[in-house]
Motif scaffolding. Structure first.
Motif, PDB file in Angstrom:
ATOM      1  N   VAL A  75       0.846  -1.199   0.000  1.00  0.00           N
ATOM      2  CA  VAL A  75       0.000   0.000   0.000  1.00  0.00           C
ATOM      3  C   VAL A  75       0.881   1.247   0.000  1.00  0.00           C
ATOM      4  O   VAL A  75       1.737   1.420   0.859  1.00  0.00           O
ATOM      5  N   ASP A  76       0.675   2.087  -1.014  1.00  0.00           N
ATOM      6  CA  ASP A  76       1.365   3.372  -1.106  1.00  0.00           C
ATOM      7  C   ASP A  76       0.545   4.361  -0.281  1.00  0.00           C
ATOM      8  O   ASP A  76      -0.448   4.908  -0.746  1.00  0.00           O
ATOM      9  N   GLN A  77       0.936   4.547   0.968  1.00  0.00           N
ATOM     10  CA  GLN A  77       0.113   5.344   1.893  1.00  0.00           C
ATOM     11  C   GLN A  77      -0.010   6.780   1.390  1.00  0.00           C
ATOM     12  O   GLN A  77       0.925   7.311   0.798  1.00  0.00           O
ATOM     13  N   GLY A  84      -0.825   8.547  -2.727  1.00  0.00           N
ATOM     14  CA  GLY A  84       0.566   8.175  -2.508  1.00  0.00           C
ATOM     15  C   GLY A  84       1.483   8.863  -3.507  1.00  0.00           C
ATOM     16  O   GLY A  84       1.035   9.658  -4.346  1.00  0.00           O
ATOM     17  N   ASP A  85       2.786   8.537  -3.425  1.00  0.00           N
ATOM     18  CA  ASP A  85       3.756   9.212  -4.293  1.00  0.00           C
ATOM     19  C   ASP A  85       4.420   8.236  -5.274  1.00  0.00           C
ATOM     20  O   ASP A  85       5.430   8.560  -5.876  1.00  0.00           O
ATOM     21  N   PHE A  86       3.829   7.039  -5.423  1.00  0.00           N
ATOM     22  CA  PHE A  86       4.377   6.005  -6.307  1.00  0.00           C
ATOM     23  C   PHE A  86       5.824   5.668  -5.963  1.00  0.00           C
ATOM     24  O   PHE A  86       6.627   5.322  -6.822  1.00  0.00           O
ATOM     25  N   ARG A  87       6.131   5.774  -4.686  1.00  0.00           N
ATOM     26  CA  ARG A  87       7.411   5.309  -4.161  1.00  0.00           C
ATOM     27  C   ARG A  87       7.108   4.540  -2.888  1.00  0.00           C
ATOM     28  O   ARG A  87       6.273   4.979  -2.085  1.00  0.00           O
ATOM     29  N   ILE A  88       7.747   3.403  -2.696  1.00  0.00           N
ATOM     30  CA  ILE A  88       7.583   2.658  -1.456  1.00  0.00           C
ATOM     31  C   ILE A  88       8.835   2.889  -0.627  1.00  0.00           C
ATOM     32  O   ILE A  88       9.943   2.497  -1.019  1.00  0.00           O
ATOM     33  N   SER A  95       8.081   6.218   4.534  1.00  0.00           N
ATOM     34  CA  SER A  95       6.851   6.978   4.793  1.00  0.00           C
ATOM     35  C   SER A  95       5.602   6.124   4.554  1.00  0.00           C
ATOM     36  O   SER A  95       4.482   6.570   4.815  1.00  0.00           O
ATOM     37  N   ASP A  96       5.785   4.913   4.059  1.00  0.00           N
ATOM     38  CA  ASP A  96       4.646   4.008   3.861  1.00  0.00           C
ATOM     39  C   ASP A  96       4.494   2.994   4.998  1.00  0.00           C
ATOM     40  O   ASP A  96       3.658   2.099   4.937  1.00  0.00           O
ATOM     41  N   TYR A  97       5.329   3.162   6.024  1.00  0.00           N
ATOM     42  CA  TYR A  97       5.213   2.269   7.181  1.00  0.00           C
ATOM     43  C   TYR A  97       3.959   2.585   7.992  1.00  0.00           C
ATOM     44  O   TYR A  97       3.593   3.754   8.130  1.00  0.00           O
TER      45      TYR A  97
HETATM   46 CA    CA Z   1       4.839   6.144  -0.759  1.00  0.00          CA
END
Ligand code: CA
Ligand code: CA
Length: 319
Positions: free
Chosen positions: A158-160, A174-178, A181-183
């Protein structure tokens, strides 16, 4: 080093308890409620070494512990030489951090979160497996443009929401980066409640006793299916993995190629279980026999200490 900030267990506790007994003591028990407020979150800080000590420990936060403990005993049947008795105990406890050194601000590096227990699992949230659909392929392309390597059959994370598009102060997407900050908090190893039931059946000198124990609501980490998207084979493997012919597979496609699989994210499970902890059969030798060999009380007992599950919530651990 003198450390005025450190108080090892400053705590205040409130208890309310009730004991009860009725139906000529056929039913009895107790209820206890408690709340403990403790300043017990310790953090080791490294100091410049002038005093010869390079580290000191500081108290940096407060926790609250609320709980309930219930015991209940009853004798549903008591007839002639036969009796059946039940003993139940139940306890529930909620621990939460109420304050940290910065007031109401979480301490991400230490994994301390206001409102959460002291020890929590903090990791990515998994969301199944990337599929070979138009929608998923488009989404993966957006991630992969940022350097990711997601493909159909890999674990979807999940890309928060971290981006506020309309500027209303609430993140929308989300920012399309894992990345870190997605924790999110994935639960705690503390159970929501635990309980036990002991049933004892007595007939003349024989007594049969069983103890069932349940632990419910804790998060369990582990149980990754070997062979499912990883390189490890431990002799056990699952066939429930994603493949072009099995897009409903639960585990990622076994793949040794240049893809990205966040395997840890798939290992947080509801660890609730109930087990039979003990079954024992015992025989009380009659007093008349014991008198002759001058013993007061002699019981022979055989018990099965091996516990086995009567119920378990997560299927993953079967692998
Ligand atoms: Ca993200
Ligand atoms: Ca917004």
């Amino acid at each position: 080093v003198q450390n005025p900030l450190l108080g090892w267990e400053k705590s205040a506790q409130v208890n309310i308890g009730v004991d009860f007994s009725f139906l000529k003591s056929r039913v009895s028990g107790s209820v206890e409620l408690y709340e403990t407020n403790t300043s017990d979150i310790l953090l080791t800080k490294t100091l410049p070494g002038v005093s010869g000590y390079s580290q000191k420990i500081e108290n940096i936060g407060k926790t609250q512990n609320r709980g309930i403990e219930i015991t209940l005993s009853g004798v549903p049947v008591e007839k002639g030489d036969f009796s059946w008795s039940i003993d139940i105990n139940f306890s529930a406890n909620r621990e939460k951090i109420v304050e940290l050194i910065n007031g109401k601000q979480d301490m991400l590096a230490q994994r301390y979160f206001i409102g959460q227990p002291l020890r929590v699992f903090y990791h990515y949230q998994d969301d199944g497996i990337w599929q070979n659909t138009e929608e998923d392929l488009a989404e993966m392309a957006a991630f992969n443009a940022n350097g990711h390597r997601f493909y159909p059959g890999t674990i979807k994370i999940v890309d928060q929401p971290t981006v506020d598009i309309d500027g209303d102060g609430i993140n929308d997407t989300g920012d399309f980066r894992i990345n870190a900050s997605d924790y999110v908090v994935r639960g705690s190893d503390r159970p929501k409640w635990t309980g036990g039931i002991t049933n004892t059946f007595t007939y003349k000198n024989w007594s049969l006793s069983t103890f069932i124990y349940a632990r419910v609501g804790q998060t369990y980490f582990g149980g990754y299916a070997p062979y499912a998207g990883g390189g490890s084979t431990s002799g056990r493997y699952t066939s429930d993995y994603w493949s072009w012919n099995n897009p409903g597979g639960k585990w990622p496609m076994p793949n040794y190629g240049n893809v990205e699989n966040y395997v840890a994210a798939k290992q947080y499970h509801d660890g609730s279980f109930a087990v039979i902890r003990n079954i024992s059969l015992s025989y009380n030798f009659p007093q008349a026999w014991l008198g002759r060999i001058s013993l007061n009380d002699l019981t022979t007992e055989c018990s099965g200490a091996e516990s086995f599950h009567v119920w378990r919530n997560d299927g993953e651990r079967r692998y």
